[in-house]
Design a protein around this motif. Structure first.
Motif, PDB file in Angstrom:
ATOM      1  N   GLU A   2      73.778  51.240  24.137  1.00  0.00           N
ATOM      2  CA  GLU A   2      74.101  52.592  24.580  1.00  0.00           C
ATOM      3  C   GLU A   2      72.869  53.280  25.151  1.00  0.00           C
ATOM      4  O   GLU A   2      72.957  53.981  26.164  1.00  0.00           O
ATOM      5  CB  GLU A   2      74.669  53.416  23.419  1.00  0.00           C
ATOM      6  CG  GLU A   2      75.012  54.838  23.831  1.00  0.00           C
ATOM      7  CD  GLU A   2      75.446  55.710  22.670  1.00  0.00           C
ATOM      8  OE1 GLU A   2      75.530  56.923  22.881  1.00  0.00           O
ATOM      9  OE2 GLU A   2      75.679  55.182  21.564  1.00  0.00           O
ATOM     10  N   THR A   3      71.709  53.057  24.547  1.00  0.00           N
ATOM     11  CA  THR A   3      70.463  53.663  25.016  1.00  0.00           C
ATOM     12  C   THR A   3      70.119  53.181  26.419  1.00  0.00           C
ATOM     13  O   THR A   3      69.718  53.968  27.274  1.00  0.00           O
ATOM     14  CB  THR A   3      69.310  53.335  24.043  1.00  0.00           C
ATOM     15  OG1 THR A   3      69.664  53.813  22.739  1.00  0.00           O
ATOM     16  CG2 THR A   3      68.016  53.973  24.476  1.00  0.00           C
ATOM     17  N   ARG A   6      72.526  54.833  28.859  1.00  0.00           N
ATOM     18  CA  ARG A   6      72.161  56.246  29.039  1.00  0.00           C
ATOM     19  C   ARG A   6      70.969  56.374  29.982  1.00  0.00           C
ATOM     20  O   ARG A   6      70.971  57.176  30.906  1.00  0.00           O
ATOM     21  CB  ARG A   6      71.788  56.887  27.704  1.00  0.00           C
ATOM     22  CG  ARG A   6      72.921  57.264  26.819  1.00  0.00           C
ATOM     23  CD  ARG A   6      72.344  57.771  25.484  1.00  0.00           C
ATOM     24  NE  ARG A   6      73.379  58.180  24.595  1.00  0.00           N
ATOM     25  CZ  ARG A   6      73.771  59.448  24.454  1.00  0.00           C
ATOM     26  NH1 ARG A   6      73.193  60.401  25.123  1.00  0.00           N
ATOM     27  NH2 ARG A   6      74.733  59.757  23.624  1.00  0.00           N
ATOM     28  N   GLN A  46      67.474  65.097  26.320  1.00  0.00           N
ATOM     29  CA  GLN A  46      68.593  65.138  25.367  1.00  0.00           C
ATOM     30  C   GLN A  46      69.656  64.112  25.735  1.00  0.00           C
ATOM     31  O   GLN A  46      70.219  63.455  24.868  1.00  0.00           O
ATOM     32  CB  GLN A  46      69.189  66.533  25.315  1.00  0.00           C
ATOM     33  CG  GLN A  46      68.285  67.541  24.651  1.00  0.00           C
ATOM     34  CD  GLN A  46      68.847  68.958  24.708  1.00  0.00           C
ATOM     35  OE1 GLN A  46      69.965  69.176  25.161  1.00  0.00           O
ATOM     36  NE2 GLN A  46      68.056  69.911  24.262  1.00  0.00           N
ATOM     37  N   ALA A  47      69.924  63.979  27.048  1.00  0.00           N
ATOM     38  CA  ALA A  47      70.930  63.007  27.481  1.00  0.00           C
ATOM     39  C   ALA A  47      70.452  61.575  27.253  1.00  0.00           C
ATOM     40  O   ALA A  47      71.247  60.702  26.918  1.00  0.00           O
ATOM     41  CB  ALA A  47      71.253  63.216  28.960  1.00  0.00           C
ATOM     42  N   GLY A  50      70.158  61.312  23.061  1.00  0.00           N
ATOM     43  CA  GLY A  50      71.329  61.648  22.263  1.00  0.00           C
ATOM     44  C   GLY A  50      70.916  62.034  20.860  1.00  0.00           C
ATOM     45  O   GLY A  50      70.042  62.878  20.666  1.00  0.00           O
ATOM     46  N   ASP A  51      71.504  61.422  19.857  1.00  0.00           N
ATOM     47  CA  ASP A  51      71.167  61.712  18.465  1.00  0.00           C
ATOM     48  C   ASP A  51      70.127  60.747  17.902  1.00  0.00           C
ATOM     49  O   ASP A  51      69.751  60.845  16.746  1.00  0.00           O
ATOM     50  CB  ASP A  51      72.434  61.641  17.604  1.00  0.00           C
ATOM     51  CG  ASP A  51      73.416  62.738  17.962  1.00  0.00           C
ATOM     52  OD1 ASP A  51      72.961  63.808  18.397  1.00  0.00           O
ATOM     53  OD2 ASP A  51      74.629  62.511  17.816  1.00  0.00           O
ATOM     54  N   ASP A  52      69.671  59.802  18.728  1.00  0.00           N
ATOM     55  CA  ASP A  52      68.722  58.792  18.271  1.00  0.00           C
ATOM     56  C   ASP A  52      67.290  59.251  18.564  1.00  0.00           C
ATOM     57  O   ASP A  52      66.821  59.183  19.689  1.00  0.00           O
ATOM     58  CB  ASP A  52      69.001  57.467  18.990  1.00  0.00           C
ATOM     59  CG  ASP A  52      68.078  56.347  18.522  1.00  0.00           C
ATOM     60  OD1 ASP A  52      67.302  56.565  17.577  1.00  0.00           O
ATOM     61  OD2 ASP A  52      68.154  55.257  19.102  1.00  0.00           O
TER      62      ASP A  52
END
Length: 147
Positions: A2-3, A6, A46-47, A50-52
């Motif tokens: 996912e990283t 992104r 931030q995009a 994300g939360d990582d």
């Protein structure tokens, strides 16, 4: 994974947005442009993450961005059409003292921008003293004075 996705999608999005904004936007920054750049960088961060907020996630993001940059660099060196698409080409804005208004408007440059460059680089005061004014790929305006 996912990283990586992104990072790749943000890289491509920013390439398109900067291409649409034009070359002059990158070279001549006003205070408004600087503020906008800071906001864009925060939103991009931030995009991308994300939360990582782990070191691993940040490292993977950085590596992905660098690999993409290297890939695009290689594509541009191998295929001139890709380079033209990504970076554009030089554009003549003034020819024999005459402003080419259609080209200047398309590039987002006005006579004042050209004269600023002419004054600062060549000491020229009038448009008719310019043989050529060329908007380079990097957004700089090169001035060739009349003899």
């Amino acid at each position: 994974m996912e990283t990586v996705l992104r990072a790749a999608s943000m890289y491509l999005l920013l390439m398109v947005v900067i291409k649409i904004a034009g070359r002059r936007t990158l070279l001549e920054m006003t205070s408004f442009d600087l503020i906008l750049l800071l906001i864009i960088s925060e939103a991009t961060q931030q995009a991308l993450l994300g939360d990582d907020f782990s070191v691993t996630g940040a490292s993977l993001t950085i590596i992905t961005l660098i690999v993409l940059d290297i890939l695009f660099g290689n594509l541009k060196s191998r295929f001139p059409r890709v380079e033209q698409l990504i970076d554009g080409g030089s554009l003549i804005l003034v020819e024999d003292g005459k402003l080419l208004k259609g080209r200047a408007k398309k590039a987002g440059v006005d006579e004042g921008d050209i004269m600023l460059s002419a004054r600062s680089t060549q000491g020229l005061e009038r448009l008719d003293q310019i043989k050529f004014a060329i908007l380079e790929k990097n957004g700089k305006i090169s001035i060739i004075p009349r003899e």
